[in-house]
Design a protein around this motif. Structure first.
Motif, mmCIF file in Angstrom:
data_model
loop_
_atom_site.group_PDB
_atom_site.id
_atom_site.type_symbol
_atom_site.label_atom_id
_atom_site.label_comp_id
_atom_site.label_asym_id
_atom_site.label_seq_id
_atom_site.Cartn_x
_atom_site.Cartn_y
_atom_site.Cartn_z
ATOM 1 N N LEU A 266 -39.685 14.163 -11.024
ATOM 2 C CA LEU A 266 -40.968 14.690 -10.162
ATOM 3 C C LEU A 266 -41.903 15.372 -11.159
ATOM 4 O O LEU A 266 -41.692 15.564 -12.448
ATOM 5 N N SER A 267 -43.111 15.010 -10.976
ATOM 6 C CA SER A 267 -44.242 15.412 -11.920
ATOM 7 C C SER A 267 -44.210 16.865 -11.721
ATOM 8 O O SER A 267 -43.983 17.509 -10.752
ATOM 9 N N GLU A 269 -46.920 18.599 -11.147
ATOM 10 C CA GLU A 269 -47.823 18.781 -10.010
ATOM 11 C C GLU A 269 -46.715 18.653 -8.591
ATOM 12 O O GLU A 269 -46.866 19.765 -7.860
ATOM 13 N N GLU A 270 -46.092 17.699 -8.783
ATOM 14 C CA GLU A 270 -45.121 17.842 -7.424
ATOM 15 C C GLU A 270 -44.305 18.921 -7.166
ATOM 16 O O GLU A 270 -44.099 19.537 -6.378
ATOM 17 N N LYS A 271 -43.622 19.308 -8.608
ATOM 18 C CA LYS A 271 -42.978 20.500 -8.544
ATOM 19 C C LYS A 271 -43.470 21.756 -8.163
ATOM 20 O O LYS A 271 -43.075 22.707 -7.449
ATOM 21 N N MET A 272 -44.862 21.878 -8.723
ATOM 22 C CA MET A 272 -45.808 23.081 -8.383
ATOM 23 C C MET A 272 -45.889 23.301 -6.887
ATOM 24 O O MET A 272 -45.832 24.221 -6.231
ATOM 25 N N LEU A 273 -46.242 22.032 -6.232
ATOM 26 C CA LEU A 273 -46.454 22.269 -4.705
ATOM 27 C C LEU A 273 -45.297 22.678 -4.173
ATOM 28 O O LEU A 273 -45.568 23.461 -2.972
ATOM 29 N N ILE A 274 -44.259 22.265 -4.329
ATOM 30 C CA ILE A 274 -42.954 22.716 -3.546
ATOM 31 C C ILE A 274 -42.697 24.091 -3.916
ATOM 32 O O ILE A 274 -42.433 24.955 -3.070
ATOM 33 N N LEU A 275 -42.775 24.823 -5.195
ATOM 34 C CA LEU A 275 -42.735 25.873 -5.462
ATOM 35 C C LEU A 275 -43.613 26.828 -4.706
ATOM 36 O O LEU A 275 -43.206 27.834 -4.420
ATOM 37 N N LEU A 276 -44.908 26.252 -4.821
ATOM 38 C CA LEU A 276 -45.711 27.086 -3.861
ATOM 39 C C LEU A 276 -45.400 27.425 -2.328
ATOM 40 O O LEU A 276 -45.444 28.330 -1.582
ATOM 41 N N LYS A 277 -44.943 26.294 -1.636
ATOM 42 C CA LYS A 277 -44.299 26.447 -0.394
ATOM 43 C C LYS A 277 -43.244 27.232 -0.398
ATOM 44 O O LYS A 277 -43.066 28.232 0.717
#
Length: 1141
Positions: A266-267, A269-277
């Motif tokens: 996972l990039s 960016e993708e990890k960051m989106l999941i973490l923000l959720k």
């Protein structure tokens, strides 16, 4: 000694055991734990509370929880295996704490785990066991969970243990060999081996053996155990949250066990989106903790990494069927209705992602599945559709800052993202604070370049914060300085791609630029003043230059160029520094794309934007030298600087050649081709261009065997034509040049021009020979273009013509030379009419050694006919007079060789006249016949040249040139004469040693003043140590010293005669030659005093003085008369100390 915390825990368990009376903790049932848990939980809270702050457990608090679970578990194993106290206290590191605990059962162990929220710790211990032991322990856990009463907290422990197993070992929590987990595994292994009756030696190999046992064990798969246990517990799951957890864990387990065979990357960016959720699910006033983010990252990693518990018996269809049954059961039970909230829970988000992953894997991998099962998952996904959330950049920065500062999983890639996202940088203080405090996390090339781009964007905005930018620039420079040399060079190359002026590609606030100027000046002042005498100092100097070069490559290279040219001796240091920084050469930078039609604000920027990285150094050099006229010393430093930069560097590690900092073809294309011309209007003059081209051709470049020579990248044929044109002009260089049309060069440059032309011709010839068909058109073009030039110029490119063309010479040459028609052809040149054959013949002799050999061997002369020999000799005298002013030193040297050959072979008749002797002594001059005749021949040449018919033929510069040529011939004759004098004694040897060697073409043009002074000193030292011979008369008879003195006297007279004849009579070269002859005369008199009687010496002095009196220049005359007077005094002093026989 047992500490207080251990005593508290032991007391609590002993009290709990007492509360069980008349039974004990060993027989405690699950439902009875509530009666005895209070003292245990209070003790655990008391011990851990002192190490907790802000609801964030510290390492020591977690460590105590691990100890409690470990000790209770080991106490249980000791009871089951039967302990030996003597063995325990020696081998069990937990003995002191464990021995104070009462015996316990699995019920107590699992209730302690549940009550203290230590399911993750229990799972970490499980992961240290062999898989068959894990299966056995899981069976006990499941049995305990299913036993009455079963509450949600029991199901929660089961699910947490399951998922923790799937997450694997917590590397951040687990230590090394001395960690609690490792010690537990060792004790578990020891106790298990004891229960199975293994020897202590076999116990050490238990882990390896149990792995083999696992491979052959018929025990069910871990996933099989867990899935069917969950199926049995479905009726006890009564809350939406547990239902969601169970489904997400189950789906992730299937996904990682069956649907992927390698980690899904996972990039950030993708990890960051999941973490923000994930963060959006926290309570409104809940603080964002590093531990929450760490666990979320672990969940992500576990969901995308193949499970370590790969199923062997259970198939995908079976596992998926269990999941769908569970999902249908809970949907029909109404437990999924709680998922439609606008603010989803963490469990709901995880389940949504799990369903999406499985459905995607089914589609991509084309895994067979029942349509009804897929439909169920899609329906589940519809239930989990949540509205998008909006998050401001500050939250992004906060999350990324926690990951970077806490060095959580994948923090380096998050650092790249942090540096790249310009929108995050709007949170100036927090963003800069993170970079400043975590510089080590940004110590990678990609991250640094992203930070650089962000800073450049900030600098180029109108509302940039100067203080903020200066701080960030310093931080970036500090990060760059901490990189390895390899990464520094990568970053320099990347910076050149961004801008050749680095951070200053566009106008920046003066406060920022002034600070950089100070740093730049300070760096170069330190380098110049300190030098770099050692390798360590060189690395430090290179690091200083690299730091400022990263901020502004152009400014740093300008400073390097300025120091290399204008600071005496600094060129070597600057070259060494740049060779350490190949990233600044920009050779890996592609050429800049065509600029857009938009007009730039600054014209200089347009020029630099059009440059590719590779020509930046050359551009800086051009800018440096065009502002000032260079002195000879500065030109020399410029040439040496470029010469060093063109040299390939050997890497110490790999012992392989590395590419040179500046390729030779680039130097030629930038400095030579635009500036070399027939008319010099460039600040970079044509003479310097030729010197630079010679320097380039002398550099040893390691070319790949399969590649063509670099010279082909430099428009070789047009360049050869220009050089040929310049050589054509140089043939008449002694003529007064027309204003601004013809170059007036030094003799050294003319020699270099011939050398460059010949070398270029050889290099291009080699490439043409390798592919003649490809170059035939260019070859014929060059040959035809040279028709308008002097016919001798083509012979300098003889290797290039090969067998394609005949040797074209004036037709008159063929009348005096027998040349084969198949190789030679005649040219009808109006200036070569009847009687010019010998002139053309001598021109050929002067061009090259091979051509000279051909001319001498093919000369058409009948030596049996005296009239032919006389006519040839007279004609040669005239031809020599004509060609002399055109000759360079190398050409004149070849002609002297040819004249000697003609004299010794008897083809050239030069009668020796006695015009400079009162009487002829009884001497054998046969061995010196060639030298005497050659000297007389040159005298006759100058008599013709200085006669009335030719007196106005040459200019002042031309007379100076022929004077240098004659002085060269005189030195040649003296060298030949001295070589025939076998000086046997030590003083004589020193005389021989003092004799300068025969000058080469390269050194002929050097001022002879130095060599004369050196000879004078050496000879005078010799004269101060007279020869003490036992029989000087015999030695004089054996050594032709008298003959040598006679030849030197004749040579001196010839030189004086010519100097008097020459216009002005002040030729310095001939004056120095006269001094050199007198020095040698004096040295021979000192070594062989019997060579001349007092009367003969007095006559010689009078004779020399009379000849010298004819000079017009009084200073020259006085110096020579003083030297002549010393001849007699020296001879007399040596005669006085000769012992009588």
């Amino acid at each position: 000694m047992m500490d207080k915390d251990a005593a508290v825990l032991q007391g609590a368990f002993l009290l709990a055991n007492k509360l069980c009376l008349p039974a004990s903790l060993v027989s405690l049932q699950k439902g009875d734990w509530i009666r005895v848990e209070r003292p245990v939980l209070e003790a655990v809270r008391e011990v851990c509370r002192q190490y907790e702050s802000d609801d964030c457990p510290t390492t020591r608090s977690t460590c105590w929880k691990k100890k409690i679970v470990c000790v209770v578990w080991l106490k249980l194993l000791c009871r089951e295996t039967g302990r030996d106290v003597e063995e325990e206290w020696r081998e069990n590191p937990f003995f002191a704490l464990q021995n104070g605990f009462p015996d316990v059962s699995h019920t107590v162990l699992l209730e302690v785990v549940k009550s203290t929220a230590a399911a993750d710790i229990f799972a970490q211990f499980l992961l240290r066991l062999p898989q068959f032991e894990i299966s056995a322990e899981l069976e006990r856990v499941i049995q305990h969970v299913k036993s009455s009463p079963t509450g949600e907290d029991d199901i929660q422990v089961f699910l947490e243990v399951w998922w923790e197993l799937w997450k694997g070992s917590d590397e951040q929590e687990a230590g090394g060999d001395n960690s609690i987990e490792t010690m537990f595994a060792n004790q578990f292994s020891r106790l298990s081996s004891k229960s199975s009756g293994l020897s202590p030696q076999a116990a050490k190999r238990l882990k390896l053996d149990t792995l083999d046992q696992q491979a052959s064990s018929p025990s069910p798969d871990v996933l099989h155990i867990l899935l069917y246990a969950l199926k049995d517990m479905k009726d006890q799951i009564l809350s939406t949250n547990l239902c969601l957890q169970a489904l997400s864990i189950s789906l992730d387990s299937i996904y990682t066990s069956y649907l992927i065979d390698q980690e899904v990357q996972l990039s950030p960016e993708e990890k960051m989106l999941i973490l923000l959720k994930v963060i959006s699910t926290k309570e409104k006033n809940e603080k964002l903790s590093p531990e929450r983010i760490r666990q979320a990252l672990r969940d992500l990693h576990a969901s995308h990494t193949p499970s370590q518990f790969q199923p062997c018996q259970m198939k995908l269809d079976e596992a998926f069927r269990v999941i769908t049954e569970l999902a249908q059961f809970w949907i029909s039970s109404g437990l999924m209705k709680g998922c439609d909230s606008s603010i989803p829970s963490y469990s709901a988000l995880r389940l949504q992602q799990s369903v999406q992953r499985v459905l995607t894997a089914f589609d991509e991998a084309k895994v067979s599945a029942q349509e009804s099962e897929k439909d169920l998952l899609k329906a589940l996904l519809d239930l989990l559709a949540f509205p998008a959330i909006e998050i401001n950049p500050e939250v992004y920065v906060e999350v990324a800052t926690i990951i970077i500062s806490q060095r959580l999983e994948d923090y380096q890639n998050f650092a790249v993202l942090f540096a790249r996202e310009t929108s995050w940088a709007t949170c100036d203080e927090r963003w800069l604070d993170c970079v400043q405090k975590n510089q080590a996390a940004f110590l990678q090339h990609d991250t640094l370049i992203n930070l650089t781009s962000t800073l450049m964007n900030k600098l180029h905005t109108e509302s940039s914060d100067v203080i903020h930018c200066r701080k960030l620039m310093k931080v970036i420079a500090d990060i760059f300085s901490a990189l390895s040399l390899e990464d520094k060079n990568k970053s320099l190359t990347a910076m050149l791609r961004l801008s050749s002026r680095g951070f200053f590609g566009c106008p920046v606030p003066s406060a920022v630029s002034d600070g950089f100027e100070q740093e730049l000046n300070m760096a170069f002042n330190c380098i110049i003043q300190g030098g770099a005498t050692s390798h360590g100092n060189l690395i430090t100097a290179a690091s200083l230059v690299a730091r400022v070069a990263f901020q502004n490559p152009e400014a740093a290279l300008r400073s390097c160029c300025h120091s290399a040219i204008f600071n005496k001796g600094a060129f070597s240091l600057m070259a060494k520094i740049l060779q350490q920084l190949p990233g600044l050469s920009g050779q890996s930078v592609k050429k800049a794309k065509a600029s857009s039609n938009e007009t730039r604000k600054e014209e200089t920027n347009e020029v630099k934007d059009d440059l590719n990285g590779g020509s930046l150094l050359c551009w800086c050099l051009q800018e440096t030298i065009k502002t000032k006229s260079l002195s000879d010393g500065e030109k020399e430093q410029f040439l040496k600087f470029l010469s060093l930069l063109m040299m390939p560097v050997i890497t110490v590690e790999g012992e392989e050649w590395r590419q040179s900092f500046v390729p030779p073809q680039e130097v030629v294309n930038v400095f030579v081709l635009p500036n070399i011309s027939l008319v010099g209007h460039s600040p970079f003059d044509t003479e310097l261009s030729i010197q630079l081209l010679h320097t380039v051709l002398c550099v040893d470049i390691q070319e790949a065997a399969s590649s063509h020579h670099w010279v082909l990248d430099c428009s070789p044929f047009p360049l050869l034509y220009i050089l040929a044109q310049l050589q054509d002009q140089a043939l008449r260089s002694w003529e007064q040049p027309a204003e601004s049309t013809v170059h007036h060069w030094s003799t050294d440059t003319k020699e270099l021009l011939v050398s460059v032309l010949a070398t270029m011709g050889q290099l291009v010839a080699a490439e043409v020979a390798a592919g003649s068909s490809s170059w035939s058109r260019a070859l014929f073009w060059l040959y035809n273009k040279m028709e308008d030039l002097d016919w001798t110029v083509r012979f300098h490119l003889k290797p290039l013509w090969g067998e394609h063309f005949k040797n074209e010479v004036p037709s008159s040459l063929l009348t005096v030379c027998d040349l084969p028609e198949q190789e030679w052809s005649c040219l009808d040149l109006p200036q070569y009419g009847q009687g010019t054959g010998l002139l053309a013949w001598m021109e050929c002799c002067s061009i090259s050694d091979s051509l000279q050999s051909t001319m001498l061997s093919c000369l058409s002369l009948d030596q049996q006919r005296t009239d032919h020999v006389n006519m040839f000799s007279k004609g040669l005298l005239v031809a020599l007079t004509q060609i002399l002013p055109w000759c360079s030193i190398s050409q004149w040297s070849r002609l002297l060789v040819a004249l000697r050959d003609l004299i010794t072979s008897g083809r050239l008749h030069v009668p020796f006249s006695l015009e400079y002797v009162d009487y002829l002594p009884l001497l054998d001059l046969r061995r010196f016949s060639c030298e005497l005749r050659l000297s007389v021949l040159l005298l006759r040449v100058f008599q013709l040249l200085c006669g009335s018919s030719c007196s106005h033929w040459l200019s002042a510069n031309s007379w100076a040139h022929v004077g240098r040529l004659y002085a060269h011939a005189v030195r040649d004759v003296m060298s030949s004469v001295r070589a025939k004098l076998p000086l046997l004694s030590s003083p004589a040897s020193s005389v021989c040693a003092s004799t300068p060697p025969k000058p080469t073409a390269k050194t002929d043009s050097d001022s002879p003043c130095t060599s004369v002074k050196a000879s004078k000193t050496s000879l005078e030292e010799t004269g101060s140590t007279p020869l003490k011979s036992k029989d000087s008369k015999e030695e004089v008879g054996a050594v032709p010293s008298q003959e040598v003195l006679f030849v030197l006297s004749q040579l001196y007279c010839h030189v004086q005669h010519i100097q008097v004849m020459m216009p002005g009579g002040q030729c310095e070269q001939l004056f120095l030659s006269s001094l050199e002859i007198l020095n040698h005369y004096k040295a021979i008199l000192s070594t062989f005093p019997e060579s001349s009687s007092p009367l003969e010496s007095d006559n010689t002095r009078h004779f020399f003085s009379t000849i010298t009196d004819n000079l017009e220049n009084q200073e020259m005359k006085a110096a020579l008369q003083q030297k002549i007077a010393q001849l007699i005094s020296s001879a007399a002093s040596h005669k006085q100390i000769i012992p009588m026989q």
